[in-house]
Design a protein around this motif. Structure first.
Motif, PDB file in Angstrom:
ATOM      1  N   UNK A 189       0.807  -1.211   0.000  1.00 48.32           N
ATOM      2  CA  UNK A 189       0.000   0.000   0.000  1.00 48.32           C
ATOM      3  C   UNK A 189       0.841   1.262   0.000  1.00 48.32           C
ATOM      4  N   UNK A 190       1.908   1.267   0.803  1.00 51.81           N
ATOM      5  CA  UNK A 190       2.802   2.428   0.839  1.00 51.81           C
ATOM      6  C   UNK A 190       3.448   2.648  -0.525  1.00 51.81           C
ATOM      7  N   UNK A 191       3.889   1.561  -1.148  1.00 49.97           N
ATOM      8  CA  UNK A 191       4.504   1.680  -2.473  1.00 49.97           C
ATOM      9  C   UNK A 191       3.504   2.213  -3.493  1.00 49.97           C
ATOM     10  N   UNK A 192       2.274   1.716  -3.441  1.00 47.36           N
ATOM     11  CA  UNK A 192       1.244   2.210  -4.360  1.00 47.36           C
ATOM     12  C   UNK A 192       0.959   3.687  -4.116  1.00 47.36           C
ATOM     13  N   UNK A 193       0.921   4.084  -2.839  1.00 45.76           N
ATOM     14  CA  UNK A 193       0.672   5.483  -2.519  1.00 45.76           C
ATOM     15  C   UNK A 193       1.773   6.407  -3.002  1.00 45.76           C
ATOM     16  N   UNK A 194       3.006   5.915  -3.004  1.00 47.79           N
ATOM     17  CA  UNK A 194       4.128   6.722  -3.486  1.00 47.79           C
ATOM     18  C   UNK A 194       4.166   6.780  -5.010  1.00 47.79           C
ATOM     19  N   UNK A 195       3.766   5.684  -5.647  1.00 44.25           N
ATOM     20  CA  UNK A 195       3.855   5.620  -7.108  1.00 44.25           C
ATOM     21  C   UNK A 195       2.668   6.281  -7.801  1.00 44.25           C
ATOM     22  N   UNK A 196       1.503   6.275  -7.157  1.00 42.72           N
ATOM     23  CA  UNK A 196       0.313   6.800  -7.843  1.00 42.72           C
ATOM     24  C   UNK A 196       0.468   8.257  -8.283  1.00 42.72           C
ATOM     25  N   UNK A 197       0.906   9.182  -7.413  1.00 45.25           N
ATOM     26  CA  UNK A 197       1.030  10.572  -7.881  1.00 45.25           C
ATOM     27  C   UNK A 197       2.016  10.719  -9.032  1.00 45.25           C
ATOM     28  N   UNK A 198       3.095   9.934  -8.994  1.00 42.59           N
ATOM     29  CA  UNK A 198       4.081   9.997 -10.075  1.00 42.59           C
ATOM     30  C   UNK A 198       3.470   9.472 -11.370  1.00 42.59           C
ATOM     31  N   UNK A 199       2.792   8.312 -11.272  1.00 44.31           N
ATOM     32  CA  UNK A 199       2.158   7.743 -12.461  1.00 44.31           C
ATOM     33  C   UNK A 199       1.081   8.677 -13.004  1.00 44.31           C
ATOM     34  N   UNK A 200       0.303   9.285 -12.100  1.00 39.78           N
ATOM     35  CA  UNK A 200      -0.740  10.208 -12.540  1.00 39.78           C
ATOM     36  C   UNK A 200      -0.139  11.435 -13.212  1.00 39.78           C
ATOM     37  N   UNK A 201       1.001  11.887 -12.701  1.00 41.71           N
ATOM     38  CA  UNK A 201       1.660  13.044 -13.313  1.00 41.71           C
ATOM     39  C   UNK A 201       2.187  12.708 -14.701  1.00 41.71           C
ATOM     40  N   UNK A 202       2.728  11.496 -14.853  1.00 38.77           N
ATOM     41  CA  UNK A 202       3.220  11.071 -16.167  1.00 38.77           C
ATOM     42  C   UNK A 202       2.064  10.964 -17.152  1.00 38.77           C
ATOM     43  N   UNK A 203       0.970  10.348 -16.705  1.00 34.23           N
ATOM     44  CA  UNK A 203      -0.212  10.255 -17.568  1.00 34.23           C
ATOM     45  C   UNK A 203      -0.744  11.645 -17.887  1.00 34.23           C
ATOM     46  N   UNK A 204      -0.607  12.558 -16.923  1.00 35.55           N
ATOM     47  CA  UNK A 204      -1.091  13.917 -17.121  1.00 35.55           C
ATOM     48  C   UNK A 204      -0.353  14.679 -18.200  1.00 35.55           C
ATOM     49  N   UNK A 205       0.837  14.206 -18.585  1.00 32.66           N
ATOM     50  CA  UNK A 205       1.550  14.846 -19.694  1.00 32.66           C
ATOM     51  C   UNK A 205       0.795  14.661 -21.007  1.00 32.66           C
ATOM     52  N   UNK A 206      -0.004  13.592 -21.062  1.00 29.66           N
ATOM     53  CA  UNK A 206      -0.797  13.319 -22.262  1.00 29.66           C
ATOM     54  C   UNK A 206      -2.239  13.775 -22.061  1.00 29.66           C
ATOM     55  N   UNK A 207      -2.814  13.349 -20.944  1.00 27.15           N
ATOM     56  CA  UNK A 207      -4.186  13.720 -20.598  1.00 27.15           C
ATOM     57  C   UNK A 207      -4.169  14.375 -19.231  1.00 27.15           C
ATOM     58  N   UNK A 208      -4.664  15.589 -19.083  1.00 29.67           N
ATOM     59  CA  UNK A 208      -4.634  16.257 -17.777  1.00 29.67           C
ATOM     60  C   UNK A 208      -5.284  15.411 -16.692  1.00 29.67           C
ATOM     61  N   UNK A 209      -4.561  15.242 -15.581  1.00 28.69           N
ATOM     62  CA  UNK A 209      -5.045  14.457 -14.452  1.00 28.69           C
ATOM     63  C   UNK A 209      -5.049  15.344 -13.217  1.00 28.69           C
ATOM     64  N   UNK A 210      -6.149  15.292 -12.467  1.00 29.66           N
ATOM     65  CA  UNK A 210      -6.250  16.061 -11.229  1.00 29.66           C
ATOM     66  C   UNK A 210      -5.755  15.183 -10.091  1.00 29.66           C
ATOM     67  N   UNK A 211      -4.590  15.507  -9.537  1.00 27.74           N
ATOM     68  CA  UNK A 211      -4.030  14.691  -8.459  1.00 27.74           C
ATOM     69  C   UNK A 211      -4.381  15.223  -7.080  1.00 27.74           C
TER      70      UNK A 211
END
Length: 260
Positions: A189-211
């Motif tokens: 869970x901790x690893x997922x919590x750390x990776x999610x904002x990074x993954x969302x930011x990367x995806x946001x480079x293509x499609x805007x994501x509200x983190x």
């Protein structure tokens, strides 16, 4: 007088081999069942979120929903959503392990007990995540990414613990095994919590994501949020809990008859 066991006497796996105490579920199968639970929880969230909405008579046409009421609604929604996600992922993992053991009774118990235990504990993950979210919201010295990472790490870490405890409630048979599931869930869970904002930011480079939200706002964001968590938990729980820690195994030395 001593009696030695015959050299060619068969040793049953349930008594003498280390494999008897391990999960039958490997990491690949674990990820498959966890993803099934994640997809089910994503569908449930899509169908029901937001669970709690403001009464029409409390919505000001000019100012909208009062802040105090909105905070209460956000908290209650987080509690329910985290309970649903934890319960369905735990139920899927425990039922998958029970299916591999070919026990229909254990499958039913896994679906009910693991799901309910994880859901009950997962609700606290939603409460804690909302509390930290509201505490950090006015702290503008922190970046949006930093605030999101802190909130999601706490919330998904507790969700992972809930899944681990829920699975261990059915599959685990020793204190060591249950503790292993708890630790694996926490780490996942901790690893997922750390990776999610990074993954969302990367995806946001293509499609805007509200983190900067407690529960992701759009369907694709929720799928990333739940799917990433389910994948990591499905990988770590079988990897950590499957190392002979969940059942009480007897070694060949323990099965050898004692000398008179």
């Amino acid at each position: 007088m001593s009696s030695e066991p015959a050299e060619n006497s068969p040793e049953t796996p349930s008594e003498s081999t280390p494999e008897a105490g391990r999960w039958k579920m490997g990491m690949a199968v674990g990820m498959l069942f966890a993803v099934l639970g994640g997809v089910a929880s994503w569908a449930a969230v899509q169908a029901s979120y937001p669970v709690f909405q403001p009464p029409p008579d409390q919505i000001d046409p000019m100012a909208g929903v009062p802040e105090a009421i909105q905070k209460k609604l956000d908290r209650n929604n987080a509690i329910v959503i985290l309970a649903v996600v934890a319960g369905l992922i735990a139920a899927a993992l425990a039922a998958g392990e029970a299916a591999l053991r070919r026990s229909w009774a254990l499958i039913v118990v896994a679906l009910v007990v693991s799901g309910l235990v994880a859901a009950a504990l997962g609700s606290w993950a939603g409460w804690a995540g909302h509390a930290l979210f509201e505490y950090l919201r006015p702290r503008r010295e922190l970046s949006e990414l930093a605030r999101t990472a802190m909130v999601q790490t706490l919330m998904l870490g507790l969700l992972g613990c809930s899944v681990g405890v829920g699975v261990a409630a059915v599959v685990g048979r020793r204190v060591r095994g249950r503790l292993s599931c708890f630790i694996a869930g926490l780490l996942g869970g901790v690893l997922a919590g750390m990776l999610y904002p990074v993954a969302a930011s990367v995806v946001g480079l293509i499609t805007p994501v509200i983190t900067d939200t407690l529960i992701p706002a759009r369907a694709g964001e929720r799928l990333l949020w739940i799917g990433l968590t389910a994948l990591i938990l499905g990988l770590l729980l079988p990897a950590v809990c499957g190392q002979g820690a969940c059942c009480r195994c007897r070694t060949p030395a323990e099965t050898r008859p004692q000398e008179d």
